[in-house]
Design a protein around this motif. Sequence first.
Motif, short mmCIF file in Angstrom:
data_model
loop_
_atom_site.label_atom_id
_atom_site.label_comp_id
_atom_site.label_asym_id
_atom_site.label_seq_id
_atom_site.Cartn_x
_atom_site.Cartn_y
_atom_site.Cartn_z
N VAL A 152 5.99 6.82 1.16
CA VAL A 152 5.85 5.92 2.30
C VAL A 152 4.90 4.79 1.92
CG1 VAL A 152 5.17 5.70 4.72
CG2 VAL A 152 6.21 7.83 3.91
N SER A 153 5.26 3.57 2.27
CA SER A 153 4.40 2.43 1.95
C SER A 153 4.45 1.37 3.03
CB SER A 153 4.79 1.82 0.60
OG SER A 153 6.04 1.18 0.68
N ILE A 154 3.39 0.58 3.09
CA ILE A 154 3.36 -0.62 3.92
C ILE A 154 3.46 -1.79 2.95
CG2 ILE A 154 2.10 -1.95 5.65
CD1 ILE A 154 2.76 0.90 6.54
N LYS A 155 4.39 -2.68 3.19
CA LYS A 155 4.64 -3.77 2.25
C LYS A 155 4.66 -5.11 2.97
CE LYS A 155 7.61 -4.64 -1.78
NZ LYS A 155 8.78 -4.13 -2.52
N MET A 156 4.01 -6.09 2.37
CA MET A 156 3.90 -7.41 2.98
C MET A 156 5.11 -8.26 2.60
SD MET A 156 0.69 -10.10 2.84
CE MET A 156 -0.56 -8.83 3.12
N ASP A 157 6.25 -7.92 3.15
CA ASP A 157 7.43 -8.74 2.96
C ASP A 157 8.31 -8.67 4.20
OD1 ASP A 157 8.56 -6.24 2.74
OD2 ASP A 157 9.41 -6.51 0.75
N ILE A 191 7.63 0.29 5.28
CA ILE A 191 7.40 -0.35 6.58
C ILE A 191 6.90 -1.76 6.29
CG2 ILE A 191 6.03 -0.31 8.70
CD1 ILE A 191 5.97 2.74 8.47
N GLU A 192 7.65 -2.73 6.73
CA GLU A 192 7.35 -4.13 6.40
C GLU A 192 6.40 -4.72 7.45
OE1 GLU A 192 11.74 -4.68 4.37
OE2 GLU A 192 11.45 -4.91 6.53
N ALA A 193 5.36 -5.40 6.98
CA ALA A 193 4.35 -5.96 7.88
C ALA A 193 3.88 -7.30 7.36
CB ALA A 193 3.16 -5.01 8.01
N GLY A 194 3.62 -8.23 8.27
CA GLY A 194 3.11 -9.54 7.91
C GLY A 194 1.63 -9.48 7.57
N PRO A 195 1.09 -10.53 6.98
CA PRO A 195 -0.32 -10.57 6.56
C PRO A 195 -1.31 -10.22 7.67
CG PRO A 195 0.86 -12.48 5.72
CD PRO A 195 1.79 -11.80 6.68
N THR A 196 -1.04 -10.69 8.87
CA THR A 196 -1.97 -10.48 9.98
C THR A 196 -2.07 -9.00 10.37
OG1 THR A 196 -1.39 -12.66 10.85
CG2 THR A 196 -2.52 -11.15 12.35
N PHE A 197 -0.99 -8.27 10.18
CA PHE A 197 -0.93 -6.89 10.67
C PHE A 197 -0.96 -5.83 9.56
CE2 PHE A 197 1.68 -9.75 13.34
CZ PHE A 197 0.84 -9.81 14.44
N PHE A 198 -1.05 -6.29 8.31
CA PHE A 198 -0.96 -5.37 7.17
C PHE A 198 -2.04 -4.28 7.21
CE2 PHE A 198 -1.82 -4.01 2.83
CZ PHE A 198 -0.55 -3.76 2.34
N ASP A 199 -3.30 -4.67 7.30
CA ASP A 199 -4.40 -3.70 7.25
C ASP A 199 -4.35 -2.71 8.41
OD1 ASP A 199 -5.35 -4.86 4.93
OD2 ASP A 199 -6.82 -6.12 5.96
N ASN A 257 0.86 -1.18 0.00
CA ASN A 257 0.00 0.00 0.00
C ASN A 257 0.90 1.23 0.00
OD1 ASN A 257 -2.93 1.20 0.72
ND2 ASN A 257 -1.37 2.34 1.84
N ILE A 258 0.88 1.96 -1.09
CA ILE A 258 1.66 3.20 -1.20
C ILE A 258 0.73 4.37 -0.91
CG2 ILE A 258 3.03 4.67 -2.73
CD1 ILE A 258 3.76 2.15 -4.31
N PHE A 259 1.07 5.17 0.07
CA PHE A 259 0.22 6.29 0.45
C PHE A 259 0.30 7.39 -0.61
CE2 PHE A 259 1.27 4.14 4.41
CZ PHE A 259 0.01 3.96 4.95
N ALA A 260 -0.88 7.90 -0.98
CA ALA A 260 -0.95 8.93 -2.02
C ALA A 260 -0.21 10.19 -1.60
CB ALA A 260 -2.41 9.24 -2.33
N THR A 261 -0.34 10.54 -0.33
CA THR A 261 0.37 11.70 0.20
C THR A 261 1.85 11.36 0.31
OG1 THR A 261 -1.56 12.34 1.48
CG2 THR A 261 0.54 13.32 2.12
N LYS A 262 2.71 12.23 -0.18
CA LYS A 262 4.15 12.01 -0.05
C LYS A 262 4.70 13.02 0.97
CE LYS A 262 6.68 10.94 -3.57
NZ LYS A 262 7.41 10.95 -4.86
#
Length: 242
Positions: A41-46, A204-212, A30-35
């Motif tokens: 800034v993004s949240i990435k599931m890796d 910011i890296e996050a696992g599937p459980t915490f992504f949303d 998820n890449i935030f539209a606001t920079k």
Amino acid sequence: MKTKLPALSLALILAVATARAADTTAPKENIFATKPLGIQVSIKMDGPYMEAADLQIICLFKHKPTGDTYQGAAKDTDAHLGGILSALRNRGEFVGESGETILFTPPEGSIPAKQFMIIGLGEEKALSIDSLRVVGRIAAREAVRLKAKHVAWAPVIRDEGNLAIDVGEGDRAFAEQLLSSYDTEKRLQAQGLAPAFTIESVVIEAGPTFFDGAVKQVGQGIESITAELQKRDSTPYASTSK
């Protein structure tokens, strides 16, 4: 004359092809539209062993003589790095006091990050949201000092067996303080008090459980800190005497 493949062989070929296709699928992001401050800034599931960052950061608690907990991404990262994390801690060469840092270059062929940094969280029982705020400030200043354009961070707190802090709230605290400290760095640069340098992206890296939850909390944090930074005093840091 065409040769017919046995049904089992055909099924195996299809399974392998499907697995290979899955391997090339990009991780959910998820890449935030606001920079904020020009940073993507993004949240990435890796995991911290997957991102091709200039600087990959994780956090670790103070070493326990009875043994440190490694599971999930923390365990996988240590394995990919050939046991560097556990070796540094077990030998007492990285204690993990709050705010303590250590930087190294990953072994060739281990992980795609160019540099790897560990930031200490201190005693596990003392963990708080403020601990993550400290990490955010350190991350911003170290990224600027090291001239890392692409930064990735994984708290790996859950992977050390700690459930004290909501993952999204911790990610938000980290993001807010990283942006706040980076704003100060940019103001210093604008006033000729520091060399010019720009961070381009923060993952910011996050696992599937915490992504949303991370997406929601960090998004709110970006809005909140952006509004706060706009109210900052713009008076030059250095006063000039006549």
